[in-house]
Design a protein around this motif. Structure first.
Motif, PDB file in Angstrom:
ATOM      1  N   ALA A 166      16.380  63.935  67.953  1.00 33.12           N
ATOM      2  CA  ALA A 166      17.209  64.982  67.357  1.00 33.12           C
ATOM      3  C   ALA A 166      17.416  66.137  68.337  1.00 33.12           C
ATOM      4  N   ALA A 167      16.389  66.411  69.144  1.00 35.51           N
ATOM      5  CA  ALA A 167      16.487  67.488  70.138  1.00 35.51           C
ATOM      6  C   ALA A 167      17.372  67.113  71.317  1.00 35.51           C
ATOM      7  N   GLY A 168      17.689  65.818  71.439  1.00 31.94           N
ATOM      8  CA  GLY A 168      18.587  65.375  72.500  1.00 31.94           C
ATOM      9  C   GLY A 168      17.934  65.190  73.852  1.00 31.94           C
ATOM     10  N   VAL A 169      16.594  65.071  73.888  1.00 32.06           N
ATOM     11  CA  VAL A 169      15.917  64.917  75.170  1.00 32.06           C
ATOM     12  C   VAL A 169      15.653  63.446  75.455  1.00 32.06           C
ATOM     13  N   ILE A 170      15.536  63.119  76.733  1.00 31.04           N
ATOM     14  CA  ILE A 170      15.106  61.806  77.171  1.00 31.04           C
ATOM     15  C   ILE A 170      13.922  62.002  78.109  1.00 31.04           C
ATOM     16  N   LEU A 171      13.170  60.953  78.312  1.00 30.87           N
ATOM     17  CA  LEU A 171      11.982  61.034  79.163  1.00 30.87           C
ATOM     18  C   LEU A 171      12.359  60.944  80.628  1.00 30.87           C
ATOM     19  N   PRO A 172      11.737  61.783  81.476  1.00 35.98           N
ATOM     20  CA  PRO A 172      10.820  62.883  81.160  1.00 35.98           C
ATOM     21  C   PRO A 172      11.603  64.183  80.953  1.00 35.98           C
ATOM     22  N   PHE A 173      10.940  65.205  80.420  1.00 38.97           N
ATOM     23  CA  PHE A 173      11.593  66.492  80.223  1.00 38.97           C
ATOM     24  C   PHE A 173      10.547  67.597  80.314  1.00 38.97           C
ATOM     25  N   VAL A 174      11.021  68.816  80.492  1.00 37.10           N
ATOM     26  CA  VAL A 174      10.155  69.989  80.535  1.00 37.10           C
ATOM     27  C   VAL A 174      10.484  70.851  79.319  1.00 37.10           C
ATOM     28  N   ALA A 175       9.456  71.309  78.613  1.00 30.51           N
ATOM     29  CA  ALA A 175       9.653  72.092  77.401  1.00 30.51           C
ATOM     30  C   ALA A 175      10.281  73.444  77.697  1.00 30.51           C
ATOM     31  N   THR A 176      11.093  73.900  76.749  1.00 27.87           N
ATOM     32  CA  THR A 176      11.616  75.260  76.785  1.00 27.87           C
ATOM     33  C   THR A 176      11.158  75.951  75.505  1.00 27.87           C
ATOM     34  N   PHE A 177      10.094  76.728  75.616  1.00 31.76           N
ATOM     35  CA  PHE A 177       9.576  77.457  74.467  1.00 31.76           C
ATOM     36  C   PHE A 177      10.137  78.876  74.449  1.00 31.76           C
ATOM     37  N   PRO A 178      10.296  79.435  73.247  1.00 35.30           N
ATOM     38  CA  PRO A 178      10.729  80.834  73.181  1.00 35.30           C
ATOM     39  C   PRO A 178       9.748  81.731  73.924  1.00 35.30           C
ATOM     40  N   GLY A 179      10.272  82.721  74.604  1.00 34.43           N
ATOM     41  CA  GLY A 179       9.389  83.700  75.227  1.00 34.43           C
ATOM     42  C   GLY A 179       9.007  83.407  76.661  1.00 34.43           C
ATOM     43  N   ARG A 180       9.578  82.367  77.269  1.00 26.82           N
ATOM     44  CA  ARG A 180       9.244  82.067  78.667  1.00 26.82           C
ATOM     45  C   ARG A 180      10.237  82.676  79.648  1.00 26.82           C
TER      46      ARG A 180
END
Length: 535
Positions: free
Chosen positions: A351-365
């Protein structure tokens, strides 16, 4: 009957988990299949809702409790939940706590039949990579070296990772392993050429992959007997080879043919491909994995070529997500509407549209700064997507808002003009309109499909899917409005005045204000807290 294969699960590497399905996958009571008009891709809000439910499954110690051994940690689920949280950018603290717990239990998790399991090692590498942790220094061990050490160097299966019987998961774990190695830059032919060749050589003439080509599971096996190429093995094989740059045009075209031909009439996929005499029974985890393979092949699952009547892969996946109740956000399997851990942690990344591999994007970075001339200054992981610096403007820029995935932003000028960058979609503006008072700020909706503008007199202007919940337009104010912020679900917002007065609308709860308090300097802006579990 539908065969479920958890991502790199210990059970999966030893045997197939089998779930009995009472009926083909249709929307059940309390759920509804979304229309094609609402199924743009990715589904960021859906992914965040699913991840928020997953975050609640983590204990304070950082692990998911086992459903079969009460009181005990489920390391398989924990490792998969980390990846799902990272994919949606939800609950950074929880994801990091879970990864720390896994660091202290590496041996217990990766050991399969007395030896290192390549699928488990690969998933830990992907977890660590997604959260910015060095997998070569993980819990006192080098996960990358251990994964490479599992590669078979001789015999007919030279290049296959793991000494375990590959009958149930050979292509699946190989794809996962190649994606993990690509994450850490291990892509040279001298390092993984044989491994790439082994997986590419497992592709069947119809473009799919079996779990492992054997006499008992040949390429021409009958799907009705659960043999032959399957969607799950194919999806991971595609992602692994694409990550390594080892899937050629012919192999990619053939894989797409298999995926398209195996699609069910409801728009999704089951473990076995749809075929005459063996019609598929769609499940969310298989649909999710195929969606990721489609993205890896450079296509969108919401493209018209994947439409099946009034449904497509995205709408079908969303039809398995609970929209309300205690399990809100979780995904479920056909025949029930009970929240399911496996279905959810496999569906969220898709649902997030990512494929392997990926790096997270968290709020506040990271964050952006915007100047009155529209110049943009990016810090941390905030990506520069364009600016108005050097352009001639009718009025100065007075605010900005970012899209949910952080890959775009809007700028708003005092006359209500909107400027869109990256994946920020233009939904309308006030540019050229006559205003009683200038615009002073803006806020975007959670799914990034709309935004509000607020004027100094508290007038609200809504665009896209931003719902109007009230305004101060026409009211007498002690001080002008200087900013606004929306609630996490987008069903309300707060306005703040220069004297610190707060005005709440929709589901925005009043929590206090500075109205009437002496201030050294006026208030100039505001921000809201994130949804529970989202940061």
């Amino acid at each position: 009957m539908s065969i479920k294969r958890p991502l790199a699960s210990a059970a999966f590497l030893v045997c197939l988990a089998v779930a009995t399905v009472a009926a083909p996958s249709v929307a059940l009571a309390g759920t509804a299949t979304p229309s094609l008009a609402t199924t743009t891709f990715p589904q960021t809000a859906s992914a965040q809702q699913g991840a928020t439910w997953l975050a609640r499954q983590l204990t304070p110690s950082g692990y998911v409790l086992s459903t079969t051994s009460p009181g005990q940690p489920d390391l398989v689920a924990t490792a998969n939940v980390v990846l799902a949280l990272a994919s949606a950018g939800v609950d950074q603290r929880g994801a990091e706590a879970a990864l720390t717990y896994l660091e202290s239990h590496v041996g217990a998790y990766v050991t399969v039949s007395g030896s290192d399991g390549p699928g488990q090692l690969a998933l830990l590498i992907l977890d660590a990579h997604a959260l910015g942790v060095d997998p070569r220094l993980f819990g006192g061990t080098d996960l990358v070296a251990r994964l490479l050490a599992t590669e078979r160097t001789s015999g007919p299966d030279a290049g296959l990772f793991g000494i375990q019987d590959p009958s149930f998961d050979g292509a699946f774990r190989q794809g996962l392993s190649l994606a993990a190695l690509a994450a850490v830059g291990v892509t040279a032919p001298s390092q993984v050429g044989t491994a790439d060749a082994w997986l590419a050589g497992q592709q069947c003439p119809d473009g799919g992959w079996t779990s492992y080509i054997t006499v008992s599971n040949p390429c021409n096996g009958n799907p009705a007997s659960f043999v032959g190429p399957d969607t799950n093995s194919t999806a991971l094989a595609v992602q692994g080879l694409v990550a390594q740059g080892a899937l050629g045009p012919s192999g990619a075209a053939s894989a797409l043919t298999f995926i398209s031909g195996g699609q069910d009439a409801d728009g999704g996929w089951g473990f076995e491909p749809n075929a005459l005499g063996a019609p598929g029974s769609t499940d969310p985890d298989s649909t999710a994995l195929v969606i990721q393979a489609i993205v890896a092949l450079g296509l969108s699952p919401s493209a018209a070529r994947f439409n099946q009547g009034s449904a497509n892969p995205v709408s079908t996946l969303l039809s398995f997500q609970l929209a309300s109740g205690p399990g809100q956000g979780a995904f479920f399997f056909p025949g029930t509407t009970d929240p399911n851990l496996l279905a959810t942690y496999q569906s969220v990344p898709a649902a997030a549209g990512v494929i392997l591999p990926f790096v997270a994007t968290f709020p506040g970075r990271g964050y952006w700064l915007v100047a009155a001339d529209g110049g943009i200054f990016s810090y941390g992981d905030a990506a520069f997507a364009g600016s108005l610096g050097g352009s001639k403007l009718n009025k100065p820029i007075v605010g900005m808002a970012s899209t949910p995935d952080g890959k775009g932003y809007w700028l708003v000028a005092a006359d209500g003009g909107i400027f869109s960058y990256g994946d920020a979609a233009f939904a309308g503006s006030l540019g050229g309109s006559k205003l009683n008072k200038p615009i002073v700020g803006m806020a975007s909706t959670p799914d990034g499909k709309g935004y509000w503008l607020v004027a100094a007199d508290g007038g609200i202007f809504s665009y896209g899917d931003a719902a109007f919940a009230g305004s101060l337009g026409g009211s007498k104010l002690n001080m002008p409005i200087v900013g606004m912020a929306s609630t996490p679900d987008g069903k309300g917002y707060w306005l703040v005045a220069a004297d610190g007065g707060i005005f709440s609308y929709g589901d925005a709860a009043f929590a206090g204000s500075l109205g009437g308090s002496p201030l050294n300097k006026p208030i100039v802006g505001m921000a809201s807290t994130p949804a529970p579990g989202s940061a």
